[in-house]
Design a protein around this motif. Structure first.
Motif, short mmCIF file in Angstrom:
data_model
loop_
_atom_site.label_atom_id
_atom_site.label_comp_id
_atom_site.label_asym_id
_atom_site.label_seq_id
_atom_site.Cartn_x
_atom_site.Cartn_y
_atom_site.Cartn_z
N ALA A 8 4.26 5.75 -5.43
CA ALA A 8 4.26 5.79 -6.90
C ALA A 8 3.27 6.86 -7.40
O ALA A 8 3.57 7.63 -8.32
CB ALA A 8 3.91 4.43 -7.47
N LYS A 9 2.12 6.93 -6.73
CA LYS A 9 1.11 7.94 -7.12
C LYS A 9 1.64 9.35 -6.89
O LYS A 9 1.38 10.26 -7.68
CB LYS A 9 -0.17 7.71 -6.30
N LEU A 10 2.40 9.52 -5.81
CA LEU A 10 2.85 10.87 -5.42
C LEU A 10 4.22 11.25 -5.98
O LEU A 10 4.69 12.36 -5.72
CB LEU A 10 2.89 10.98 -3.89
N GLU A 11 4.85 10.34 -6.71
CA GLU A 11 6.23 10.60 -7.15
C GLU A 11 6.34 11.94 -7.90
O GLU A 11 7.26 12.72 -7.65
CB GLU A 11 6.75 9.46 -8.04
N GLY A 12 5.36 12.21 -8.77
CA GLY A 12 5.39 13.47 -9.54
C GLY A 12 5.25 14.69 -8.64
O GLY A 12 5.88 15.73 -8.87
N LYS A 13 4.43 14.56 -7.61
CA LYS A 13 4.22 15.67 -6.67
C LYS A 13 5.52 15.97 -5.91
O LYS A 13 5.90 17.12 -5.71
CB LYS A 13 3.09 15.26 -5.70
N SER A 67 0.85 -1.21 0.00
CA SER A 67 0.00 0.00 0.00
C SER A 67 0.88 1.26 0.00
O SER A 67 0.56 2.26 -0.65
CB SER A 67 -0.94 -0.01 1.22
N GLU A 68 2.01 1.19 0.69
CA GLU A 68 2.91 2.36 0.74
C GLU A 68 3.57 2.60 -0.62
O GLU A 68 3.69 3.75 -1.06
CB GLU A 68 4.00 2.14 1.79
N PHE A 69 4.00 1.53 -1.26
CA PHE A 69 4.67 1.72 -2.56
C PHE A 69 3.70 2.26 -3.60
O PHE A 69 4.07 3.09 -4.43
CB PHE A 69 5.33 0.41 -3.03
N CYS A 106 12.25 16.84 -5.21
CA CYS A 106 12.56 15.75 -4.28
C CYS A 106 12.41 14.39 -4.97
O CYS A 106 11.36 14.10 -5.55
CB CYS A 106 11.63 15.83 -3.07
N LYS A 107 13.48 13.60 -4.88
CA LYS A 107 13.47 12.25 -5.46
C LYS A 107 13.17 11.23 -4.37
O LYS A 107 13.48 11.47 -3.19
CB LYS A 107 14.85 11.94 -6.04
N LEU A 108 12.65 10.10 -4.76
CA LEU A 108 12.35 9.01 -3.82
C LEU A 108 13.30 7.85 -4.06
O LEU A 108 13.60 7.53 -5.21
CB LEU A 108 10.92 8.51 -4.04
N VAL A 109 13.79 7.25 -2.97
CA VAL A 109 14.63 6.05 -3.08
C VAL A 109 14.20 5.10 -1.97
O VAL A 109 14.20 5.47 -0.79
CB VAL A 109 16.14 6.39 -2.90
N GLY A 110 13.81 3.88 -2.35
CA GLY A 110 13.37 2.89 -1.37
C GLY A 110 14.45 1.85 -1.10
O GLY A 110 15.42 1.73 -1.87
N LEU A 111 14.27 1.10 -0.03
CA LEU A 111 15.24 0.05 0.34
C LEU A 111 14.53 -1.03 1.15
O LEU A 111 13.69 -0.72 2.00
CB LEU A 111 16.36 0.65 1.20
N SER A 112 14.87 -2.28 0.84
CA SER A 112 14.53 -3.36 1.79
C SER A 112 15.59 -4.43 1.70
O SER A 112 16.39 -4.47 0.77
CB SER A 112 13.13 -3.94 1.54
N VAL A 131 6.04 1.55 -10.23
CA VAL A 131 7.04 2.19 -9.35
C VAL A 131 8.26 2.49 -10.20
O VAL A 131 8.98 1.58 -10.63
CB VAL A 131 7.38 1.26 -8.16
N LYS A 132 8.49 3.77 -10.45
CA LYS A 132 9.59 4.15 -11.35
C LYS A 132 10.82 4.65 -10.60
O LYS A 132 11.85 4.89 -11.20
CB LYS A 132 9.10 5.24 -12.32
N PHE A 133 10.68 4.84 -9.30
CA PHE A 133 11.85 5.29 -8.54
C PHE A 133 12.67 4.06 -8.10
O PHE A 133 12.15 2.95 -8.06
CB PHE A 133 11.41 6.15 -7.34
N PRO A 134 13.96 4.25 -7.78
CA PRO A 134 14.81 3.11 -7.47
C PRO A 134 14.47 2.45 -6.14
O PRO A 134 14.18 3.13 -5.17
CB PRO A 134 16.23 3.71 -7.39
N LEU A 135 14.51 1.13 -6.15
CA LEU A 135 14.35 0.34 -4.93
C LEU A 135 15.66 -0.45 -4.75
O LEU A 135 16.03 -1.26 -5.61
CB LEU A 135 13.13 -0.58 -5.09
#
Ligand code: BEZ
Length: 241
Positions: free
Chosen positions: A65-70, A59-61, A76-82, A110-114
């Motif tokens: 993803a929906k807010l990436e453009g905002k 749900s978070e991803f 501000c860029k988004l970068v995820g990690l697990s 999801v277009k930002f890096p994970l």
């Protein structure tokens, strides 16, 4: 007998507000990244999640993803990690796009890096492994890193609690506003609300402020001065369009 993780936890200090963001190179779903150098001149939200193929994370991803453009519009860029491998990340993100619906969102790409972090090296550097919560999964950490690579805010959530994205966005805009206008932002501040004029640095200035608060600034006491800051002025300054 302490485990290796417990020993490492003791000797690896967690990065704090005001520290330089620890650097690393990583494999991600968008190729290699050099962090934070690749992001100079931009804000970054570096966030961790416990595991791929789990519902709260999904749900978070989708929401990120929906807010990436905002976020991009606020520089501000988004970068995820697990602590999962690249192929797990790819399979999970594909499943999200192909099958999952949540709160009206579907086909979310999801277009930002994970980041893949099977060794936990990066997660440990950032204090994302908090053994009281889990020894093998990262907590939900959110690091706000400014265009100079400095950590400006950190929020941690436990595994069971999905993040509040309105607050993450509000915090970003509030910090950008504080930087641009040399002000502070009060509780629950939103663009258009009054801002706090930083406290007077001397008794003389404090007295002067209370006695001669001009139309710009309103002081209810020497330590509590606010001023108007137009919403359009804020948004025109911190947003690209
Ligand atoms: C989740 O993302 O759904 C989740 C992950 C770890 C523990 C609990 C929930």
């Amino acid at each position: 007998m302490e485990t290796l993780l417990e020993v490492q936890e003791k000797i690896t200090p967690m990065p704090r507000i005001g520290d330089s963001a620890p650097s690393f190179q990583a494999v991600t779903t968008q190729g290699m990244i050099n962090f934070p150098d690749d992001y100079k001149g931009q804000w970054v939200i570096l966030f961790s999640h416990p595991a791929d193929f789990t519902p709260v994370c999904t749900s978070e991803f989708m929401t990120f993803a929906k807010l990436e453009g905002k976020f991009a519009n606020a520089n501000c860029k988004l970068v995820g990690l697990s602590i999962d491998g690249l192929y797990s990340h790819i399979a999970w993100l594909r499943t999200i796009k192909d099958k999952i619906e949540f709160k009206g969102m579907k086909n979310m790409e999801v277009k930002f890096p994970l980041i893949e972090d099977i060794t936990m090296e990066i997660a440990k550097k950032y204090g994302m492994i908090q053994p009281g919560e889990s020894k093998t999964q990262a907590v939900r950490a959110v690091f706000f890193i400014d265009p100079h690579g400095i950590i400006r805010a950190v929020i941690y959530y436990p595994l069971s609690l999905g993040r509040n994205f309105d607050e993450i966005y509000r915090a970003l805009i509030a910090m950008q506003t504080a930087d641009e206008f040399s002000v502070a932002t009060p509780a629950d501040w939103q663009p258009g609300d009054d801002v706090i004029v930083p406290p007077a640095g001397s008794c003389g200035t404090a007295k002067e402020r209370v006695e001669s608060a001009n139309g710009e600034m309103e002081c209810t006491d020497w330590f509590f001065c606010t001023r108007k800051l137009d919403k359009k002025k804020v948004l025109d300054t911190v947003l690209k369009n």
